[in-house]
Motif scaffolding. Structure first.
Motif, PDB file in Angstrom:
ATOM      1  N   PHE A  47       0.857  -1.190   0.000  1.00 34.91           N
ATOM      2  CA  PHE A  47       0.000   0.000   0.000  1.00 34.91           C
ATOM      3  C   PHE A  47       0.894   1.241   0.000  1.00 34.91           C
ATOM      4  CE2 PHE A  47      -1.982   3.206   2.934  1.00 34.91           C
ATOM      5  CZ  PHE A  47      -2.861   3.737   2.003  1.00 34.91           C
ATOM      6  N   VAL A  48       0.704   2.117  -1.015  1.00 41.12           N
ATOM      7  CA  VAL A  48       1.496   3.339  -1.130  1.00 41.12           C
ATOM      8  C   VAL A  48       0.584   4.534  -0.832  1.00 41.12           C
ATOM      9  CG1 VAL A  48       3.006   4.754  -2.571  1.00 41.12           C
ATOM     10  CG2 VAL A  48       2.896   2.261  -2.913  1.00 41.12           C
ATOM     11  N   ASP A  49       0.836   5.177   0.291  1.00 40.29           N
ATOM     12  CA  ASP A  49       0.090   6.401   0.648  1.00 40.29           C
ATOM     13  C   ASP A  49       0.832   7.577   0.028  1.00 40.29           C
ATOM     14  OD1 ASP A  49      -1.274   8.503   1.713  1.00 40.29           O
ATOM     15  OD2 ASP A  49      -1.247   7.777   3.788  1.00 40.29           O
ATOM     16  N   ASN A  82      -8.326   5.642  -3.795  1.00 37.92           N
ATOM     17  CA  ASN A  82      -8.286   6.890  -3.017  1.00 37.92           C
ATOM     18  C   ASN A  82      -8.614   6.646  -1.552  1.00 37.92           C
ATOM     19  OD1 ASN A  82     -11.006   6.417  -3.111  1.00 37.92           O
ATOM     20  ND2 ASN A  82     -11.541   8.297  -4.232  1.00 37.92           N
ATOM     21  N   ARG A  83      -8.566   5.362  -1.121  1.00 32.14           N
ATOM     22  CA  ARG A  83      -8.836   5.003   0.266  1.00 32.14           C
ATOM     23  C   ARG A  83      -7.858   3.926   0.700  1.00 32.14           C
ATOM     24  NH1 ARG A  83     -15.146   3.972  -1.039  1.00 32.14           N
ATOM     25  NH2 ARG A  83     -15.562   6.015  -1.967  1.00 32.14           N
ATOM     26  N   PRO A  84      -7.546   3.874   1.980  1.00 30.32           N
ATOM     27  CA  PRO A  84      -6.643   2.825   2.470  1.00 30.32           C
ATOM     28  C   PRO A  84      -7.366   1.479   2.527  1.00 30.32           C
ATOM     29  CG  PRO A  84      -7.447   4.131   4.295  1.00 30.32           C
ATOM     30  CD  PRO A  84      -7.970   4.786   3.064  1.00 30.32           C
ATOM     31  N   PRO A  85      -6.627   0.374   2.447  1.00 31.92           N
ATOM     32  CA  PRO A  85      -7.268  -0.952   2.540  1.00 31.92           C
ATOM     33  C   PRO A  85      -7.781  -1.212   3.953  1.00 31.92           C
ATOM     34  CG  PRO A  85      -4.901  -1.190   2.532  1.00 31.92           C
ATOM     35  CD  PRO A  85      -5.171   0.257   2.285  1.00 31.92           C
ATOM     36  N   ARG A  86      -8.804  -2.038   4.062  1.00 31.12           N
ATOM     37  CA  ARG A  86      -9.343  -2.406   5.367  1.00 31.12           C
ATOM     38  C   ARG A  86      -9.273  -3.920   5.531  1.00 31.12           C
ATOM     39  NH1 ARG A  86     -14.732  -0.144   7.513  1.00 31.12           N
ATOM     40  NH2 ARG A  86     -13.628  -0.729   9.420  1.00 31.12           N
ATOM     41  N   ASN A 135     -14.211   5.389  10.317  1.00 34.86           N
ATOM     42  CA  ASN A 135     -14.094   4.086  10.971  1.00 34.86           C
ATOM     43  C   ASN A 135     -12.931   4.149  11.947  1.00 34.86           C
ATOM     44  OD1 ASN A 135     -11.616   3.397   9.362  1.00 34.86           O
ATOM     45  ND2 ASN A 135     -13.110   3.421   7.687  1.00 34.86           N
ATOM     46  N   PRO A 136     -12.787   3.162  12.840  1.00 33.05           N
ATOM     47  CA  PRO A 136     -11.720   3.242  13.851  1.00 33.05           C
ATOM     48  C   PRO A 136     -10.329   3.422  13.262  1.00 33.05           C
ATOM     49  CG  PRO A 136     -13.289   1.553  14.455  1.00 33.05           C
ATOM     50  CD  PRO A 136     -13.683   2.003  13.087  1.00 33.05           C
ATOM     51  N   GLU A 137     -10.028   2.737  12.159  1.00 33.12           N
ATOM     52  CA  GLU A 137      -8.679   2.838  11.585  1.00 33.12           C
ATOM     53  C   GLU A 137      -8.385   4.239  11.060  1.00 33.12           C
ATOM     54  OE1 GLU A 137     -10.091  -1.334  11.443  1.00 33.12           O
ATOM     55  OE2 GLU A 137     -10.920   0.577  10.760  1.00 33.12           O
ATOM     56  N   ASN A 138      -9.400   4.939  10.584  1.00 37.56           N
ATOM     57  CA  ASN A 138      -9.200   6.266   9.995  1.00 37.56           C
ATOM     58  C   ASN A 138      -9.603   7.408  10.928  1.00 37.56           C
ATOM     59  OD1 ASN A 138      -8.373   5.955   7.008  1.00 37.56           O
ATOM     60  ND2 ASN A 138      -9.998   4.441   7.278  1.00 37.56           N
ATOM     61  N   ASN A 139      -9.985   7.081  12.128  1.00 36.65           N
ATOM     62  CA  ASN A 139     -10.368   8.098  13.115  1.00 36.65           C
ATOM     63  C   ASN A 139      -9.104   8.580  13.831  1.00 36.65           C
ATOM     64  OD1 ASN A 139     -11.884   9.748  14.784  1.00 36.65           O
ATOM     65  ND2 ASN A 139     -12.381   8.095  16.210  1.00 36.65           N
ATOM     66  N   TYR A 140      -8.341   9.410  13.133  1.00 39.66           N
ATOM     67  CA  TYR A 140      -7.010   9.811  13.591  1.00 39.66           C
ATOM     68  C   TYR A 140      -7.073  10.692  14.833  1.00 39.66           C
ATOM     69  CZ  TYR A 140      -5.462   8.231   8.980  1.00 39.66           C
ATOM     70  OH  TYR A 140      -5.201   7.494   7.850  1.00 39.66           O
ATOM     71  N   ILE A 141      -5.976  10.658  15.575  1.00 40.21           N
ATOM     72  CA  ILE A 141      -5.866  11.456  16.786  1.00 40.21           C
ATOM     73  C   ILE A 141      -5.940  12.959  16.497  1.00 40.21           C
ATOM     74  CG2 ILE A 141      -3.345  11.491  16.704  1.00 40.21           C
ATOM     75  CD1 ILE A 141      -5.565  11.390  19.830  1.00 40.21           C
ATOM     76  N   ARG A 142      -5.494  13.372  15.290  1.00 37.10           N
ATOM     77  CA  ARG A 142      -5.500  14.807  14.998  1.00 37.10           C
ATOM     78  C   ARG A 142      -6.917  15.364  14.960  1.00 37.10           C
ATOM     79  NH1 ARG A 142      -3.422  13.201   9.750  1.00 37.10           N
ATOM     80  NH2 ARG A 142      -4.939  13.454   8.076  1.00 37.10           N
ATOM     81  N   TYR A 143      -7.903  14.523  14.630  1.00 42.64           N
ATOM     82  CA  TYR A 143      -9.274  15.011  14.631  1.00 42.64           C
ATOM     83  C   TYR A 143      -9.730  15.323  16.061  1.00 42.64           C
ATOM     84  CZ  TYR A 143      -9.198  13.152   9.891  1.00 42.64           C
ATOM     85  OH  TYR A 143      -8.871  12.883   8.590  1.00 42.64           O
ATOM     86  N   SER A 182      -2.098   5.863  16.000  1.00 39.14           N
ATOM     87  CA  SER A 182      -0.927   5.805  15.116  1.00 39.14           C
ATOM     88  C   SER A 182      -1.090   6.845  14.021  1.00 39.14           C
ATOM     89  CB  SER A 182      -0.779   4.421  14.503  1.00 39.14           C
ATOM     90  OG  SER A 182      -1.726   4.228  13.469  1.00 39.14           O
ATOM     91  N   ASN A 183      -0.163   6.880  13.129  1.00 35.59           N
ATOM     92  CA  ASN A 183      -0.186   7.899  12.087  1.00 35.59           C
ATOM     93  C   ASN A 183      -0.734   7.380  10.767  1.00 35.59           C
ATOM     94  OD1 ASN A 183       0.376  10.593  11.314  1.00 35.59           O
ATOM     95  ND2 ASN A 183       2.168   9.909  10.184  1.00 35.59           N
ATOM     96  N   ASN A 184      -1.318   6.184  10.755  1.00 33.65           N
ATOM     97  CA  ASN A 184      -1.802   5.656   9.487  1.00 33.65           C
ATOM     98  C   ASN A 184      -2.956   4.689   9.736  1.00 33.65           C
ATOM     99  OD1 ASN A 184      -0.661   2.744   9.609  1.00 33.65           O
ATOM    100  ND2 ASN A 184       1.114   4.057  10.109  1.00 33.65           N
ATOM    101  N   ALA A 185      -3.679   4.415   8.644  1.00 33.73           N
ATOM    102  CA  ALA A 185      -4.865   3.570   8.753  1.00 33.73           C
ATOM    103  C   ALA A 185      -4.556   2.092   8.607  1.00 33.73           C
ATOM    104  CB  ALA A 185      -5.883   3.982   7.695  1.00 33.73           C
TER     105      ALA A 185
END
Length: 849
Positions: A47-49, A82-86, A135-143, A182-185
């Motif tokens: 996966f390439v972000d 345009n979305r990370p894998p789940r 979702n939990p994986e994309n619910n980043y701390i920065r939000y 963490s810093n990624n999904a």
């Protein structure tokens, strides 16, 4: 193995920006679905972000590499997304830049109180803070950090009651681990969300970020908010754009989508005076068209086709972080921003754009273009969390609103002598009579239409005061009277202007004229409420004491013709002060009035005798023949005017030494200042128009009448008044001729028809003199053509020492007298002054050697 996978990934998707993040699955994936089709076999998934600081959705790639990448026939398949894998556990393969993480529960925002004490608008401020998280994986701390910062700014800095702030975030106050530290999904570190956003021990997150929650929250607000309230909606989240509908959307919890139309539907019936939005998700600019309205202020982190980005070094969304810092008055670490009191929403946007490195295109890999939408030139530009302007804001003036520096000369008020409806023409104020017709322009600079019937606009006359005293507002007496009054009925939309035409009652007008002793008048207009008469309003105080709000409701047309009487009035409140009167030419004059006319301030009860504290600036001088008259030759000041009642007239006359070719309009302002406070407290605009006229001409000749020399004005082109002055400016004659005794003489002629003036230097006029002087031994011989008819005195003095003087007398009938200069304090080359007097009047003065 990992090295080989990394080499293949870099070959297929080179790290062009140097900022890509690469992840690889912890184990091979069996029969993956790629580009909509199932691919048989086992593959490593890379996966390439491609924008690790951007919020989702944004470009990324899936690279599938055959189980054994070192085999020569190894197969690779690439899929754009345009979305990370789940559902696939992954670990870092190649890392790009990392952020310094400001984690929940570790580094909270500094608690502080409002810089200027209690915020009187706090109770009328409401906020909805939304963070969908997807979702939990994309619910980043920065939000969480974004929400914590804005919540603290509202509750702590600006004192907004917590019950006015609704937080709709991710999974709500669930006990499940639904926040990614963490810093990624793809390699999440999930923990339970801390529901206390400001560290006071009380949970602030009330609702999960779902459509039913938003329905509930906004329905409650719709039934509560009024025109006095400000609703602020904050969104930090992932955003996307539907490939089929081309519509942007916000990710809510569990990957639910909130579209612009659905979002906008919440505000259609919202009665709040102002609704402002701060949207930080990707493609947030795609919400503007559906949300915008007259009372809407919308700031977005990016355009409709752009992604939004996080800060490079700390865990915040960058645009949201700087915008929040501006309205908070300090950043997340307590460093002051601006004056520390928070800014308007407009200035907060400008600050955020200036500080946003992605908006400044600092990084090639991440660019965002923040957008801002509001109704320009309205009160929306003044909205802040410590200030809520009136949503309906009527004022007397043109649109857009500008505070008039010449507040005494409003462009929204006219007075006319005839009902000709020429309201775009200047007021007919040069005439010395009372106008019976008027018009007042009323505009709405608010964000909502005026639809009521509870306001009036009135116009009235008053004495020509430069500064309107308290007594003139509070006591009707004979000092002012209402010209007309209208109820403001109907709709005045934001930015719209209406003209109200006024007509005086002839009986009232006649009564006012009967009791008036003035030849000019000042006109006023006022917006006031039902039952709140113009005489009783608190705004009726000296202008310097009025608030900006009151000033908008008052207009003045203090504009009269040159030559009309004006008044300066003091009150008990400022009786101890002195005034400064400034004469200033209007900047719009096509020609300089001071080059084409002479202006004078003629006082009636201010004596300029040098010992009463009144002083004059450059371009102002006292007439030597009248200490109550000041000659003005340019912009000038008269300082130290006593606070006792003073009247004065600004007079003017055009120079007519040469022909005046046509009509030219001029304006000059008399501006009054309180010298104690240096505040401008009033003004009067004087109008003056030149008309086509021929030059004033004259022949000045010298004549001898019975042994006395005269200058005589002959062949004058029109009826005039005469004024002869000597070299010091002292008046020596006011008829067509003046006795000539030598020296520089100036003749001023004043036209009887229009007051035009012309001046003539008489130095070159040859005068026949009855006296001649000849040099003789030891002195001079003074000879007369005719015998003297009365006792005559001759005085001789040296020019270098006029006190060294000798006197000789001639009896009636004598024609000559020799004067001896031996022994006087002079040498052979010295000059002597020889003066001849009859009845104490000098009839001849000569300088000889």
């Amino acid at each position: 193995m990992r090295k080989a996978i990394a080499e293949i990934a870099l070959e297929i998707c080179p790290n062009i920006s140097g900022n890509y993040d690469y992840y690889v699955s912890n184990e091979t994936v069996s029969d993956p679905t790629v580009n909509g089709s199932t691919v048989e076999g086992r593959y490593w998934m890379v996966f390439v972000d491609m924008a690790p600081l951007a919020n989702w959705d944004h470009p990324c790639k899936y690279i599938y590499i055959k189980e054994n990448p070192m085999m020569a026939d190894g197969t690779t398949i690439v899929e754009d997304s345009n979305r990370p894998p789940r559902g696939i556990k992954m670990s870092s393969l190649i890392e790009g830049k990392k952020q310094k993480v400001l984690r929940a529960g570790i580094n909270r925002m500094p608690r502080r109180t409002a810089a200027n004490g209690e915020n009187k608008y706090a109770d009328n401020t409401y906020a909805v803070i939304i963070s969908g998280g997807a979702n939990p994986e994309n619910n980043y701390i920065r939000y969480w950090n974004d929400c914590s910062f804005i919540y603290s700014a509202l509750a702590e800095t600006h004192g907004v009651p917590k019950q006015n702030i609704k937080v709709v975030m991710a999974g709500g106050n669930s006990d499940e681990p639904n926040q990614n530290w963490s810093n990624n999904a793809v390699s999440p570190d999930l923990k339970q969300t801390d529901c206390d956003l400001d560290g006071d021990g009380i949970d602030d997150i009330e609702y999960p970020a779902t459509i039913p929650s938003l329905d509930l929250v906004f329905e409650e607000l719709k039934n509560k908010l009024t025109e006095k309230d400000h609703l602020f909606v904050f969104v930090t989240d992932h955003g996307g754009k539907d490939e089929i509908t081309d519509s942007a959307y916000i990710y809510l919890w569990d990957n639910c989508r909130l579209t612009p139309k659905k979002f906008a539907s919440y505000f259609k019936e919202m009665k709040a005076g102002y609704i402002s939005f701060l949207l930080g998700q990707c493609f947030s600019g795609g919400f503007v068209d559906d949300l915008k309205g007259d009372n809407r202020i919308i700031a977005t982190a990016c355009g409709e086709d752009e992604k939004s980005y996080a800060c490079e070094e700390i865990e915040f969304d960058e645009f949201l972080y700087h915008y929040t810092a501006a309205i908070n008055g300090s950043d997340a670490y307590g460093n002051m921003v601006g004056d520390g009191n928070g800014s308007t929403l407009k200035k907060a946007f400008e600050y955020a754009v200036a500080k946003d490195s992605h908006a400044g295109h600092k990084y090639a890999f991440g660019r965002e273009t923040p957008t801002f939408s509001l109704l320009e030139n309205t009160t929306a530009e003044e909205l802040a969390f410590n200030s809520i302007p009136n949503a309906v804001d009527l004022y007397i003036g043109s649109f857009p609103y500008e505070e008039n520096n010449c507040f005494w000369n409003s462009d929204a008020l006219w007075a006319r002598y005839y009902n000709d409806a020429a309201w775009n023409e200047e007021s007919q104020s040069e005439k010395c009579k009372l106008a019976g017709y008027g018009a007042v322009r009323v505009s709405n600079r608010g964000v909502k239409p005026y639809t009521g019937d509870d306001l009036y606009v009135s116009m009235f006359w008053a004495k020509p005061y430069i500064n309107i005293p308290v007594t003139e507002w509070l006591n009707k007496s004979n000092n002012y009277e209402v010209l007309d009054s209208y109820k403001i009925i109907g709709t005045i939309a934001p930015g719209e202007t209406r003209l109200f035409e006024m007509k005086a009652d002839p009986n009232v007008m006649s009564s006012f004229l009967d009791h008036s002793f003035y030849d000019s008048y000042t006109y006023f207009a006022d917006i006031h409420a039902t039952g709140d008469g113009y005489m009783d309003r608190p705004m009726h105080r000296p202008y310097e004491d009025l608030s900006s709000e009151h000033k908008k409701h008052l207009a003045c047309k203090n504009e009269i013709g040159v030559g009309n009487k004006s008044m300066i009035c003091s009150s008990a409140a400022n009786a101890a002060t002195t005034y400064r009167l400034e004469i200033v030419e209007d900047s719009c004059n096509v020609k300089s009035i001071f080059e084409n006319a002479e202006l004078r301030i003629n006082n009636t009860n201010i004596t300029l005798n040098g010992d009463n504290g009144v002083t004059l600036s450059e371009n102002a001088s006292v007439d030597k023949n009248n200490n109550r008259s000041i000659i003005i030759n340019g912009d000038a000041m008269i300082c130290g005017i006593p606070s006792s009642l003073a009247t004065f007239v600004l007079d003017g006359a055009f120079w007519a030494n040469s022909q005046i070719s046509g009509k030219t309009k001029y304006k000059v302002h008399a501006v009054l200042y309180d010298e104690r406070t240096n505040k401008c407290i009033g003004g009067m605009t004087y109008k003056m128009s030149s008309k086509r006229r021929p030059a004033i001409t004259v022949d000045v000749v010298g004549k001898d009448e019975n042994g006395v020399a005269y200058l005589v004005a002959e062949n004058v082109s029109e009826k005039v008044g005469y004024s002869w002055t000597d070299k010091d400016g002292t008046l020596i004659g006011t008829t067509e001729k003046v006795r000539y005794t030598g020296g520089d003489i100036t003749l001023r002629l004043t036209a009887m028809s229009d007051g035009a003036i012309a001046e003539f230097d008489c130095n070159d006029v040859q005068v026949a003199d009855n006296v001649s002087i000849e040099k003789i031994q030891d002195g001079f011989s003074v000879k007369f053509k005719e015998p003297v008819e009365e006792e005559t005195t001759i005085k001789v003095a040296t020019i270098s020492n006029m006190s060294d003087q000798r006197v000789y007398k001639l009896s009636k009938g004598e024609k000559q007298k020799d004067v001896n200069t031996n022994g006087m304090s002079a040498n052979k080359d010295s000059y002597y002054s020889i003066s001849v007097f009859q009845k104490n009047t000098c009839i001849s003065n000569k300088k000889v050697r």
